[in-house]
Motif scaffolding. Structure first.
Motif, PDB file in Angstrom:
ATOM      1  N   LEU A 154      27.493  15.014  17.254  1.00  0.00           N
ATOM      2  CA  LEU A 154      26.285  14.530  18.188  1.00  0.00           C
ATOM      3  C   LEU A 154      25.707  14.868  19.556  1.00  0.00           C
ATOM      4  O   LEU A 154      27.318  14.460  20.707  1.00  0.00           O
ATOM      5  CB  LEU A 154      26.572  12.943  17.754  1.00  0.00           C
ATOM      6  N   LEU A 155      24.755  15.419  20.115  1.00  0.00           N
ATOM      7  CA  LEU A 155      24.739  15.515  21.521  1.00  0.00           C
ATOM      8  C   LEU A 155      23.852  14.979  22.150  1.00  0.00           C
ATOM      9  O   LEU A 155      22.920  13.834  21.342  1.00  0.00           O
ATOM     10  CB  LEU A 155      24.021  17.352  21.548  1.00  0.00           C
ATOM     11  N   MET A 156      24.018  13.822  23.422  1.00  0.00           N
ATOM     12  CA  MET A 156      23.814  13.208  24.318  1.00  0.00           C
ATOM     13  C   MET A 156      23.528  13.335  25.400  1.00  0.00           C
ATOM     14  O   MET A 156      24.176  13.902  26.466  1.00  0.00           O
ATOM     15  CB  MET A 156      24.655  11.876  23.821  1.00  0.00           C
ATOM     16  N   ASP A 157      22.208  14.084  26.220  1.00  0.00           N
ATOM     17  CA  ASP A 157      21.704  14.265  27.362  1.00  0.00           C
ATOM     18  C   ASP A 157      21.414  13.375  28.462  1.00  0.00           C
ATOM     19  O   ASP A 157      20.335  12.979  27.594  1.00  0.00           O
ATOM     20  CB  ASP A 157      20.990  16.006  26.823  1.00  0.00           C
ATOM     21  N   GLU A 158      22.442  12.484  28.751  1.00  0.00           N
ATOM     22  CA  GLU A 158      22.109  11.688  29.509  1.00  0.00           C
ATOM     23  C   GLU A 158      21.292  10.875  29.349  1.00  0.00           C
ATOM     24  O   GLU A 158      19.870  10.604  29.839  1.00  0.00           O
ATOM     25  CB  GLU A 158      21.497  11.928  30.826  1.00  0.00           C
ATOM     26  N   LEU A 178      29.877   3.647  18.354  1.00  0.00           N
ATOM     27  CA  LEU A 178      29.450   4.822  17.521  1.00  0.00           C
ATOM     28  C   LEU A 178      30.575   5.725  18.215  1.00  0.00           C
ATOM     29  O   LEU A 178      31.142   6.270  16.846  1.00  0.00           O
ATOM     30  CB  LEU A 178      28.409   5.523  18.733  1.00  0.00           C
ATOM     31  N   ARG A 179      31.340   5.650  18.886  1.00  0.00           N
ATOM     32  CA  ARG A 179      32.459   5.940  19.015  1.00  0.00           C
ATOM     33  C   ARG A 179      33.280   6.281  18.176  1.00  0.00           C
ATOM     34  O   ARG A 179      33.956   6.992  17.840  1.00  0.00           O
ATOM     35  CB  ARG A 179      32.991   6.869  20.355  1.00  0.00           C
ATOM     36  N   ASP A 180      33.731   5.104  17.997  1.00  0.00           N
ATOM     37  CA  ASP A 180      34.739   4.797  17.401  1.00  0.00           C
ATOM     38  C   ASP A 180      35.019   4.725  15.988  1.00  0.00           C
ATOM     39  O   ASP A 180      35.932   4.432  15.100  1.00  0.00           O
ATOM     40  CB  ASP A 180      35.304   3.209  18.577  1.00  0.00           C
ATOM     41  N   GLU A 181      33.882   4.355  15.386  1.00  0.00           N
ATOM     42  CA  GLU A 181      33.070   4.109  13.835  1.00  0.00           C
ATOM     43  C   GLU A 181      32.128   4.862  13.817  1.00  0.00           C
ATOM     44  O   GLU A 181      32.468   4.660  12.439  1.00  0.00           O
ATOM     45  CB  GLU A 181      33.126   2.297  13.533  1.00  0.00           C
ATOM     46  N   GLY A 182      32.239   5.201  14.120  1.00  0.00           N
ATOM     47  CA  GLY A 182      31.040   6.395  13.611  1.00  0.00           C
ATOM     48  C   GLY A 182      31.371   7.093  12.742  1.00  0.00           C
ATOM     49  O   GLY A 182      30.565   7.909  11.658  1.00  0.00           O
ATOM     50  N   GLY A 183      32.290   7.694  13.154  1.00  0.00           N
ATOM     51  CA  GLY A 183      32.948   9.566  12.756  1.00  0.00           C
ATOM     52  C   GLY A 183      32.369  10.260  12.483  1.00  0.00           C
ATOM     53  O   GLY A 183      32.856  11.028  12.116  1.00  0.00           O
ATOM     54  N   VAL A 184      31.247  10.386  13.915  1.00  0.00           N
ATOM     55  CA  VAL A 184      31.316  11.380  14.430  1.00  0.00           C
ATOM     56  C   VAL A 184      30.996  12.226  15.645  1.00  0.00           C
ATOM     57  O   VAL A 184      30.747  11.296  16.265  1.00  0.00           O
ATOM     58  CB  VAL A 184      29.115  11.756  13.884  1.00  0.00           C
ATOM     59  N   PRO A 185      31.514  13.156  16.225  1.00  0.00           N
ATOM     60  CA  PRO A 185      32.140  13.288  17.048  1.00  0.00           C
ATOM     61  C   PRO A 185      30.741  13.565  18.259  1.00  0.00           C
ATOM     62  O   PRO A 185      30.547  14.219  17.662  1.00  0.00           O
ATOM     63  CB  PRO A 185      33.024  14.408  16.629  1.00  0.00           C
ATOM     64  N   ILE A 186      31.235  13.021  19.874  1.00  0.00           N
ATOM     65  CA  ILE A 186      29.923  13.078  19.990  1.00  0.00           C
ATOM     66  C   ILE A 186      29.783  14.266  22.040  1.00  0.00           C
ATOM     67  O   ILE A 186      31.032  13.970  21.931  1.00  0.00           O
ATOM     68  CB  ILE A 186      29.384  11.708  20.452  1.00  0.00           C
ATOM     69  N   VAL A 187      29.174  15.267  21.805  1.00  0.00           N
ATOM     70  CA  VAL A 187      29.429  15.326  23.396  1.00  0.00           C
ATOM     71  C   VAL A 187      28.133  14.754  24.047  1.00  0.00           C
ATOM     72  O   VAL A 187      27.725  14.464  24.437  1.00  0.00           O
ATOM     73  CB  VAL A 187      28.592  16.864  23.154  1.00  0.00           C
ATOM     74  N   LEU A 188      28.846  14.587  25.168  1.00  0.00           N
ATOM     75  CA  LEU A 188      27.580  13.350  26.465  1.00  0.00           C
ATOM     76  C   LEU A 188      27.624  14.467  27.237  1.00  0.00           C
ATOM     77  O   LEU A 188      28.373  14.555  27.998  1.00  0.00           O
ATOM     78  CB  LEU A 188      28.081  11.946  26.624  1.00  0.00           C
TER      79      LEU A 188
END
Length: 365
Positions: A154-158, A178-188
């Motif tokens: 998951l990409l999150m642009d600001e 979402l970070r702890d339970e969502g199971g999808v790595p994030i790039v913020l």
């Protein structure tokens, strides 16, 4: 390895040359405007085709210019959340969420609609139109739509840049969950030190198209020189603490960290809850003796572990307080007059301002 990026790309006079790997649950790309953050996420998402290099997500090669590999954006399982919600105004929230399903074949759908709705706390919004939602609610719906496409990343642009402080405070807990339970790595992508201190597990700092540092959030945030553009000594230490008790008579909460007890304004958190606390370098004063007769409630005993090379009027003093690493920014004159050297026992006086609302995060990632 969750993410492996090694790319070179030129846009006009700007040249991006970024190389990093990350296994973090939430990797923050941090740097000033024009440093290349958005170009990197656009390259990961397939919106930009880099001139040279490779991008691998969850073991899948998305880009390899040497082998002629470039997976089109619609074939990448990458979710993207922009600064604005970008919801369809003619659809209600339920319909906007289900739109994300269209991009994933039925046999590959794993994300539960009800689970995503519960995770983001948007159940009461399902029949409403986007025009009736707050900024924070729109972003939560946008995140839900992206998750229901079953992304590998998951990409999150600001995503919080356009929100006021109240809306940010509303959405922070959901991003943490979402970070702890969502199971999808994030790039913020973020330019806020407070934001990455609260949310990130890993940080990649950028400047003028180059990676200047990468590592765990607790390690990177201790180096105040990496965040000079964010204001004087905005960085500092991240430590883990638990809610020990509440002192209702004084409207305070006592947190227990390895470094010792910390008193903060009353928190609406249960006893035993785990928090991340950011102690800014600028908010720590050093004393050779335990101070008396001060209004400061938080004083931690420790030893100096190292002192950065002195250059300029200030210097970073690294402390070991019961196993927690802290950093204090003090003047070179103070180092000289107090005789500060590695191994010396000192007391760190923490100003109460260090515990602003953004400094307190949720459960340990």
């Amino acid at each position: 390895m969750i993410l492996d990026v090694d790319i070179r790309h030129q846009q006009g006079a700007f040249v991006l040359q970024a190389r990093f790997q990350s296994d973090g649950k939430l990797t923050a790309l941090f740097g000033p405007s024009g440093s290349g953050k958005t170009t990197i996420v656009n390259a990961i998402g397939g919106l930009v085709r880099p001139d040279h290099g490779r991008i691998v997500v969850q073991g899948e090669m998305l880009v390899d210019t040497r082998k002629g590999i470039f997976v089109p954006k619609h074939k990448r399982r990458i979710g993207y959340v922009f600064q604005e919600g970008r919801l369809f105004p003619h659809l209600n929230v339920r319909q906007n969420l289900l739109f994300g399903r269209w991009f994933t074949p039925g046999r590959e759908r794993e994300a539960s609609f009800d689970g995503v709705v519960d995770l983001l706390g948007i159940g009461r919004l399902l029949d409403r139109r986007p025009s009736t939602l707050s900024g924070g609610e729109k972003q939560r719906v946008s995140i839900g739509r992206a998750l229901l496409a079953d992304p590998q990343l998951l990409l999150m642009d600001e995503p919080l840049a356009s929100l006021d402080d109240a809306r940010k405070a509303e959405i922070y807990p959901y991003v943490e969950r979402l970070r702890d339970e969502g199971g999808v790595p994030i790039v913020l992508v973020s330019h806020s030190v407070a934001e990455i201190a609260r949310l990130a597990t890993s940080i990649v700092t950028l400047s003028e198209g180059r990676v200047t540092a990468l590592g765990s959030a607790s390690e990177i945030l201790r180096h105040t020189n990496l965040f000079a553009q964010s204001g004087p000594v905005e960085a500092g230490a991240l430590i883990e603490a638990k809610v020990l008790r509440h002192e209702d008579a004084f409207d305070l909460t006592v947190l227990q960290a390895n470094a010792g007890a910390l008193m903060v304004p009353r928190l609406d958190r249960p006893i035993g809850a785990t928090l991340r606390v950011r102690l800014r370098a600028r908010d720590i004063i050093l004393s050779l003796k335990r101070p008396e007769g001060l209004s400061a409630l938080n004083v931690l005993a420790g030893k100096i572990s190292s002192i950065d090379d002195i250059s300029g009027p200030s210097v970073d003093v690294m402390l070991d307080c019961g196993g927690d690493s802290l950093v204090a920014r003090v003047t070179c004159k103070s180092v000289h007059e107090l005789g500060l050297v590695p191994g010396l026992s000192v007391h760190a006086i923490i100003k109460s301002i260090a515990f602003d609302p953004e400094a307190l995060g949720a459960a340990k990632p």
